[in-house]
Design a protein around this motif. Sequence first.
Motif, PDB file in Angstrom:
ATOM      1  N   GLY A 162      56.954  88.412  57.176  1.00  0.00           N
ATOM      2  CA  GLY A 162      56.593  87.742  58.321  1.00  0.00           C
ATOM      3  C   GLY A 162      55.280  87.899  59.055  1.00  0.00           C
ATOM      4  N   TYR A 163      55.603  89.384  59.858  1.00  0.00           N
ATOM      5  CA  TYR A 163      54.550  89.709  60.400  1.00  0.00           C
ATOM      6  C   TYR A 163      54.239  90.587  59.690  1.00  0.00           C
ATOM      7  CZ  TYR A 163      52.757  94.066  62.765  1.00  0.00           C
ATOM      8  OH  TYR A 163      51.938  95.290  63.534  1.00  0.00           O
ATOM      9  N   LEU A 164      54.120  91.025  58.597  1.00  0.00           N
ATOM     10  CA  LEU A 164      53.247  91.254  56.848  1.00  0.00           C
ATOM     11  C   LEU A 164      51.806  90.439  57.120  1.00  0.00           C
ATOM     12  CD1 LEU A 164      51.540  93.158  55.875  1.00  0.00           C
ATOM     13  CD2 LEU A 164      53.235  92.149  53.552  1.00  0.00           C
ATOM     14  N   ALA A 165      52.227  88.915  56.986  1.00  0.00           N
ATOM     15  CA  ALA A 165      51.474  87.736  56.864  1.00  0.00           C
ATOM     16  C   ALA A 165      50.637  87.681  58.602  1.00  0.00           C
ATOM     17  CB  ALA A 165      52.345  86.187  56.290  1.00  0.00           C
ATOM     18  N   TRP A 166      50.988  88.027  59.571  1.00  0.00           N
ATOM     19  CA  TRP A 166      50.421  87.729  60.516  1.00  0.00           C
ATOM     20  C   TRP A 166      49.813  88.554  60.609  1.00  0.00           C
ATOM     21  CZ3 TRP A 166      50.106  90.214  64.373  1.00  0.00           C
ATOM     22  CH2 TRP A 166      49.487  89.898  65.704  1.00  0.00           C
ATOM     23  N   ARG A 167      50.058  89.468  60.270  1.00  0.00           N
ATOM     24  CA  ARG A 167      48.403  90.676  60.325  1.00  0.00           C
ATOM     25  C   ARG A 167      47.971  90.467  59.501  1.00  0.00           C
ATOM     26  NH1 ARG A 167      49.504  95.948  62.000  1.00  0.00           N
ATOM     27  NH2 ARG A 167      47.540  96.155  61.439  1.00  0.00           N
ATOM     28  N   LEU A 168      47.821  89.809  58.512  1.00  0.00           N
ATOM     29  CA  LEU A 168      46.632  89.703  57.495  1.00  0.00           C
ATOM     30  C   LEU A 168      45.779  88.180  58.029  1.00  0.00           C
ATOM     31  CD1 LEU A 168      48.884  90.173  53.761  1.00  0.00           C
ATOM     32  CD2 LEU A 168      46.944  91.659  55.011  1.00  0.00           C
ATOM     33  N   ILE A 169      46.475  87.160  58.028  1.00  0.00           N
ATOM     34  CA  ILE A 169      46.260  86.723  58.694  1.00  0.00           C
ATOM     35  C   ILE A 169      44.741  85.922  60.043  1.00  0.00           C
ATOM     36  CG2 ILE A 169      46.061  84.011  59.729  1.00  0.00           C
ATOM     37  CD1 ILE A 169      48.179  84.069  58.074  1.00  0.00           C
ATOM     38  N   ASN A 170      45.879  87.300  60.435  1.00  0.00           N
ATOM     39  CA  ASN A 170      44.961  87.826  61.772  1.00  0.00           C
ATOM     40  C   ASN A 170      44.151  88.647  62.674  1.00  0.00           C
ATOM     41  OD1 ASN A 170      45.655  85.686  64.379  1.00  0.00           O
ATOM     42  ND2 ASN A 170      47.620  86.183  62.711  1.00  0.00           N
ATOM     43  N   ALA A 171      44.001  89.867  60.596  1.00  0.00           N
ATOM     44  CA  ALA A 171      42.606  90.897  60.731  1.00  0.00           C
ATOM     45  C   ALA A 171      41.522  90.519  61.110  1.00  0.00           C
ATOM     46  CB  ALA A 171      43.349  91.091  59.313  1.00  0.00           C
ATOM     47  N   ASP A 172      41.609  89.557  60.320  1.00  0.00           N
ATOM     48  CA  ASP A 172      40.053  88.852  60.193  1.00  0.00           C
ATOM     49  C   ASP A 172      39.569  88.299  61.306  1.00  0.00           C
ATOM     50  OD1 ASP A 172      39.585  89.844  58.096  1.00  0.00           O
ATOM     51  OD2 ASP A 172      39.623  88.789  57.482  1.00  0.00           O
ATOM     52  N   GLN A 173      40.278  88.002  62.665  1.00  0.00           N
ATOM     53  CA  GLN A 173      40.081  87.376  63.720  1.00  0.00           C
ATOM     54  C   GLN A 173      39.007  87.861  65.192  1.00  0.00           C
ATOM     55  OE1 GLN A 173      43.639  85.483  65.119  1.00  0.00           O
ATOM     56  NE2 GLN A 173      42.852  83.185  63.237  1.00  0.00           N
ATOM     57  N   LEU A 174      38.182  87.630  65.425  1.00  0.00           N
ATOM     58  CA  LEU A 174      37.496  88.241  66.685  1.00  0.00           C
ATOM     59  C   LEU A 174      37.291  87.733  68.041  1.00  0.00           C
ATOM     60  CD1 LEU A 174      34.722  89.329  64.397  1.00  0.00           C
ATOM     61  CD2 LEU A 174      35.992  91.089  65.426  1.00  0.00           C
ATOM     62  N   PRO A 175      37.343  88.016  69.212  1.00  0.00           N
ATOM     63  CA  PRO A 175      37.493  86.897  69.904  1.00  0.00           C
ATOM     64  C   PRO A 175      35.527  86.471  70.246  1.00  0.00           C
ATOM     65  CG  PRO A 175      37.281  89.464  70.761  1.00  0.00           C
ATOM     66  CD  PRO A 175      37.617  89.543  69.304  1.00  0.00           C
ATOM     67  N   PRO A 176      35.498  85.524  70.814  1.00  0.00           N
ATOM     68  CA  PRO A 176      33.597  84.656  70.446  1.00  0.00           C
ATOM     69  C   PRO A 176      33.242  86.017  71.444  1.00  0.00           C
ATOM     70  CG  PRO A 176      35.724  83.203  72.050  1.00  0.00           C
ATOM     71  CD  PRO A 176      36.964  84.650  71.950  1.00  0.00           C
ATOM     72  N   GLY A 177      31.902  85.698  71.181  1.00  0.00           N
ATOM     73  CA  GLY A 177      30.897  86.207  70.760  1.00  0.00           C
ATOM     74  C   GLY A 177      30.576  87.664  69.824  1.00  0.00           C
ATOM     75  N   PHE A 178      31.338  87.917  68.768  1.00  0.00           N
ATOM     76  CA  PHE A 178      31.225  88.934  67.924  1.00  0.00           C
ATOM     77  C   PHE A 178      30.830  87.987  66.438  1.00  0.00           C
ATOM     78  CE2 PHE A 178      33.427  90.942  71.108  1.00  0.00           C
ATOM     79  CZ  PHE A 178      32.831  92.333  70.919  1.00  0.00           C
ATOM     80  N   ALA A 179      30.520  88.642  65.432  1.00  0.00           N
ATOM     81  CA  ALA A 179      30.458  88.459  64.415  1.00  0.00           C
ATOM     82  C   ALA A 179      30.526  89.116  63.722  1.00  0.00           C
ATOM     83  CB  ALA A 179      29.047  88.179  63.944  1.00  0.00           C
ATOM     84  N   MET A 180      31.164  88.917  61.838  1.00  0.00           N
ATOM     85  CA  MET A 180      31.872  89.941  61.263  1.00  0.00           C
ATOM     86  C   MET A 180      31.000  89.661  59.871  1.00  0.00           C
ATOM     87  SD  MET A 180      35.208  89.262  60.188  1.00  0.00           S
ATOM     88  CE  MET A 180      35.131  90.570  58.702  1.00  0.00           C
ATOM     89  N   ALA A 181      30.708  90.464  59.041  1.00  0.00           N
ATOM     90  CA  ALA A 181      30.482  90.510  57.453  1.00  0.00           C
ATOM     91  C   ALA A 181      31.178  91.669  56.705  1.00  0.00           C
ATOM     92  CB  ALA A 181      28.924  90.138  57.686  1.00  0.00           C
ATOM     93  N   ASN A 182      30.797  91.987  55.451  1.00  0.00           N
ATOM     94  CA  ASN A 182      30.879  92.366  54.498  1.00  0.00           C
ATOM     95  C   ASN A 182      29.919  92.969  53.863  1.00  0.00           C
ATOM     96  OD1 ASN A 182      34.185  92.095  54.661  1.00  0.00           O
ATOM     97  ND2 ASN A 182      33.437  90.493  53.073  1.00  0.00           N
ATOM     98  N   GLY A 183      30.148  94.195  53.778  1.00  0.00           N
ATOM     99  CA  GLY A 183      29.099  94.837  53.400  1.00  0.00           C
ATOM    100  C   GLY A 183      28.891  96.283  52.747  1.00  0.00           C
ATOM    101  N   ARG A 184      27.770  97.034  51.966  1.00  0.00           N
ATOM    102  CA  ARG A 184      27.799  98.025  51.299  1.00  0.00           C
ATOM    103  C   ARG A 184      26.876  98.852  52.074  1.00  0.00           C
ATOM    104  NH1 ARG A 184      30.478  98.166  46.295  1.00  0.00           N
ATOM    105  NH2 ARG A 184      31.574  96.364  46.124  1.00  0.00           N
TER     106      ARG A 184
END
Length: 338
Positions: free
Chosen positions: A32-54
């Motif tokens: 459960g803890y691992l699943a929680w980490r995976l679900i919340n890993a990409d969550q950011l507070p308001p005012g930020f954006a994220m994207a994958n790149g190279r």
Amino acid sequence: MPGWLREWIGQGPKLPKVLVGLVVLALLAGGGYLAWRLINADQLPPGFAMANGRIEAERVDVATKLAGRLEEVLVKEGDTVKKGEVVARMDTAELKAQLADAQATVRQAERQLDQANALLAQRESELTLAQKEYERSKKLSEKGFTSKETVDQRHSAQATAEAAVNSAHAQIDLSKATIESAKAKVDRIQTFIDDSVLVAPRAGRIQYRLALPGEVLAAGGKVLTLLDVTDVYMTVFLPTSEAGRVAIGAEARIIFDAIPQYVVPASVSFVATEAQFTPKYVETKTEREKLMFRVKVQLPSEILEKYARWVKTGVPGVAYIRLDPDAPWPASLESKLP
């Protein structure tokens, strides 16, 4: 319960039910803890954006200016070079022969100038004599000691001498012009010879060697590809709702997949004016929300210079961009370098 656990419990020695329950509970809690980490890993507070790149870097091609045979290549793929460092040479045997011919033309023109100057001195001397004879004949004619015809002959000789002086001056001007033209040809050929020594236009790392010694290349033929490791960035794509809030110079962070324990500071250097991956014209709000804009996240040059030997293109990662300049960075995205 997982099948392997059920099998282990069934085949192994009999355990107290309480112990079995504790094992199962621990496994479920860990999952459960691992699943929680995976679900919340990409969550950011308001005012930020994220994207994958190279990671990408500016590429510069080292090419020939003139057609010719490649004589030698002095670097290998992966070598680091400095700005102005010699990286290859073209065969200049023919150009050197042309240079020797042009230099001989200069020397010949200089000798012609010497001859023209000597001729001018001779013509000026003849003019002086002709002027004196004309003056004497005029005085003698006035006293009746010589004929008018003699005076006319002396005057004609003076005019001829003046014309010869003017011709000598013209010959000198022509010789000087010939020298200038020959020297310009020498300079042009010397420039071609200088351009046959290929140098790195900027500091960086050799990515590809595109030609080998002995190959005959056309004008503009590529010999090497150079990566400028001080001009490195990550290209990402953001939707309309986020791209519209990105400011040039906005702070960013990059976390590379290969070294997730480090957080590299960066900044936004470019936001595309046209969207990608969608039709050119969209009519509805839903369609507009699907627009994706290209954004470049630039790494600081001082960091790149310090870690130049670790810089590689193509390395994937995640870029985090601060859309709200007043939003504090999460603790997990504070800058952290080796």
